[in-house]
Design a protein around this motif. Sequence first.
Motif: not given
Length: 393
Positions: A317-337
């Motif tokens: 079955v084909g799979v794709h991630c249609g949405e992903c990410g992180c809202v602005k208040d999460t610390p940037h270094n935590v978000f990227l990790a």
Amino acid sequence: MTMNKGLNRRTFLRNVGLAAVAEIVGCTKVLPEIAAINLKNSPVKNKLPKWKGFNIADYFQPDPWYVGGNTPEEFFRWVADWGFDFIRIPVAYPTYLNITPQQKYITADDVYKIDENKVNQIEKTIYLAQKYNLHVSLNLHRAPGYCISTGYHEPYNLWTEKKAQDAFVHHWSFWAKRFKNISYRKISFDLLNEPAYRDNVNDTSSKTTAVPGTLYRTLALAATTAIRKENPASYVIADGNNGGSDIVPELVDLNIGQSCRGYYPFEISHYKAPWVYPDPAYQPTPLWPGTVGGRYFSRAMLEEYYKPWLNLVKQGVGVHCGECGCVKDTPHNVFLAWFGDVLDILTTNGIGFALWELKGDFGILNSNRADVQYQDWYGYKLDKKLLTMLQSK
């Protein structure tokens, strides 16, 4: 996904299926071009191309009075120049109805009043993206009788009323006719954003559960048949059940793809998001890896979380991630990790992704983060670290 005031967004998690890699529903023949793409881009034979790109929020708000800002043409050129090949356009169907501005209550008759001028604007956005060789996924974020968000009024319930289901299929038949002569390489159809069962679709306090699998199958089959009647080779996308969180076994044999979400765990991706956590004062500061609210967060938990999706790819079955990410208040270094682990798990298994969003609190442009040293980008603020990480996947 950012939401406007008054919208109570509940579920976000994962899945958004994709595909229409054969001739019609139920056919097992795979187009040779698609097979070649898979072998080239993926160690796992994912039936879907490993599209990578962004969502744009021009038309996604569920309220009929919403008028989105049009994405400038240069944005699509930048996306292509940065090395991406995919744009997902979530659309709330009231944005293209011929109804009175500021109209809160939509009637069953209104649902069929499609406004050609408003459709032309959406079509123009699609063609602008395609001009830069970006594949476009057209999604119904709000469909007749349902939206994952609440705070609006629908004339009926998609899950319980045939009138709503007929209208849903009608809208997909309309869009399929509109693009019947456009190659499957350029456009795909994402049936419904994050389906979840709600007894009262107009009740902001109504709890959501998974849609009964047989019901989801019936609706997806009807819409897919309408789409492939116009172009048998069309890719069709079916978002995961339970607000995007669960694979849908009932759809496996329909030759349509499924797609996940990249928001798990919410404590990381939606830290202080008001539509998820009304009182952010009580949220523990995110860590990755680390213990947050008594739970230990790590890559191992992500690998367990995405295991059903990776197994789905192995099932063909084909799979794709249609949405992903992180809202602005999460610390940037935590978000990227955290996000680096999410994307690594997906992409090393041949699964592409679309960041929510290109510009805004989840995006790479003007994300309003307090802890980022932005690069000036033609008058916009570019999160270069995030861009570089996305490009590396």
